[in-house]
Design an enzyme around this catalytic site. Structure first.
Site, mmCIF file in Angstrom:
data_model
loop_
_atom_site.group_PDB
_atom_site.id
_atom_site.type_symbol
_atom_site.label_atom_id
_atom_site.label_comp_id
_atom_site.label_asym_id
_atom_site.label_seq_id
_atom_site.Cartn_x
_atom_site.Cartn_y
_atom_site.Cartn_z
ATOM 1 N N GLY A 258 0.816 -1.195 -0.135
ATOM 2 C CA GLY A 258 0.053 0.057 0.139
ATOM 3 C C GLY A 258 0.604 1.131 0.123
ATOM 4 O O GLY A 258 0.560 2.268 -0.948
ATOM 5 N N ASP A 259 1.862 1.184 0.902
ATOM 6 C CA ASP A 259 2.797 2.347 0.566
ATOM 7 C C ASP A 259 3.432 2.597 -0.580
ATOM 8 O O ASP A 259 3.602 3.744 -1.077
ATOM 9 C CB ASP A 259 4.007 2.025 1.795
ATOM 10 C CG ASP A 259 3.615 1.668 3.128
ATOM 11 O OD1 ASP A 259 2.549 2.460 3.649
ATOM 12 O OD2 ASP A 259 4.323 1.294 3.935
ATOM 13 N N ALA A 260 3.855 1.510 -1.203
ATOM 14 C CA ALA A 260 4.531 1.573 -2.724
ATOM 15 C C ALA A 260 3.428 2.056 -3.409
ATOM 16 O O ALA A 260 3.865 2.943 -4.462
ATOM 17 C CB ALA A 260 4.935 0.103 -3.031
#
Length: 344
Positions: free
Chosen positions: A298-300
């Site tokens: 999700g961060d990526a």
């Protein structure tokens, strides 16, 4: 845009944590009452877990923290040195030094607050069957002070940036800092973005989250967080598309930008709501055997998305870049990536 136009264009603020990552077994998850695909703050019962992980399993140490991951991925996608900057709090210890080295090597301009008395924060990443669960022991990350942000050399990063990204996790640490940044963004027609980050943020930090909502030009989150948000707000729907629309229609503090809600759903399509309409974008399919772990996926996605947003690209391109970045990251351990992106 000339590369000088990108200087410090994107600023992130969050909790810098060292990921202590291992593939564990169900027995270990049960022992510490850990659910997969979740993120929580460590309680006393979790504290022995970190040592036990390193004794029992093959542990990797990776510089992490949700916002820092996203900023590093955006920096990697942009390939323009110094395009991104980041603030958060670390300890004066070897983990803090490692974090500094790692972020600087990634090309991110970091201004950490260094807390003398507290160790650098860690995050236990328990992986089973490719799914991950996060247990964060914030330690020094919890010590960020708004006074650090107000220092002229740090506030200069806020003034230089045109886009801001702050994970919801930072709401538990320094809501005052978030307030200064969001108000600056609204007053100067800049783009302010946040992430729901975890069900517990939507549930137990609802009040501070609500104060930020009017300022959010983009809201990111996953399907579990979106459903928790809906339940907490009494919307009585589990339909992610409906929730995304409702979130995008919540009142705005400034009329410069319409709000866009972007909800990822693992292997299912990304849901984007703006202007009362929903669009769905398929993710890049990945055979099960190629999945290493979803830590940082999700961060990526957010990092990839923001890398195109700062270029002034449309939603479709931003989502495509987000899907590309998360596809790269889930084929590796933690939120890591090869030397150069292959996105065109």
């Amino acid at each position: 845009m000339a590369s000088s136009d990108f200087d410090g264009i994107l600023l992130g603020m969050g909790n810098p944590l060292l990921d202590v990552s291992a593939v564990v077994d169900q027995q270990f998850l049960d022992k510490y009452d850990i659910k997969l695909n979740n993120a929580i703050l460590a309680e006393d019962k979790h504290l022995p877990m970190y040592d036990e992980m390193s004794q029992k399993f093959n542990v990797e140490y990776i510089a992490g923290g949700a916002t820092q991951n996203s900023i590093k991925v955006a920096q990697w996608m942009l390939q323009v040195p110094g395009a991104t900057s980041y603030m958060g709090s670390i300890g004066k210890d070897k983990y803090g030094e490692a974090m500094k080295k790692d972020a600087t090597a990634a090309g991110v301009y970091v201004h950490y607050y260094e807390d003398e008395a507290t160790p650098t924060g860690t995050c236990g990443v328990c992986v089973l069957g490719g799914e991950r669960s996060l247990i964060a022991n914030l330690s020094a990350a919890n010590c960020y002070k708004v006074e650090h942000l107000k220092k002229p050399e740090n506030w200069a990063l806020v003034e230089k940036a045109k886009f801001y990204y702050i994970a919801g996790f930072f709401l538990t640490v320094s809501p005052e800092s978030i307030q200064l940044v969001r108000e600056h963004a609204a007053a100067n027609n800049k783009v302010f973005t946040m992430n729901l980050s975890a069900p517990f943020i939507c549930e137990f930090f609802k009040d501070v989250q609500e104060k930020c909502l009017p300022y959010m030009d983009y809201i990111f989150g996953n399907e579990t967080e979106a459903r928790t948000f809906s339940r907490v707000h009494g919307w009585e729907t589990d339909d992610v598309e409906q929730i995304a629309i409702k979130m995008s229609q919540l009142p705005k503090a400034s009329g410069t930008y319409k709000r866009t809600t972007v909800i990822t759903q693992g292997a299912d399509p990304v849901v984007v709501a703006e202007d009362g309409k929903v669009k769905k974008y398929p993710v890049i399919p990945l055979p099960k055997e190629k999945l290493v772990d979803t830590n940082g996926a999700g961060d990526a996605f957010v990092g990839g998305f923001l890398s195109q947003l700062v270029h002034g690209k449309g939603i479709e391109e931003c989502v495509r870049a987000g899907c590309y970045a998360s596809n790269v990251v889930i084929q590796r351990s933690g939120c890591t990536y090869p030397e150069k992106p292959d996105f065109n």
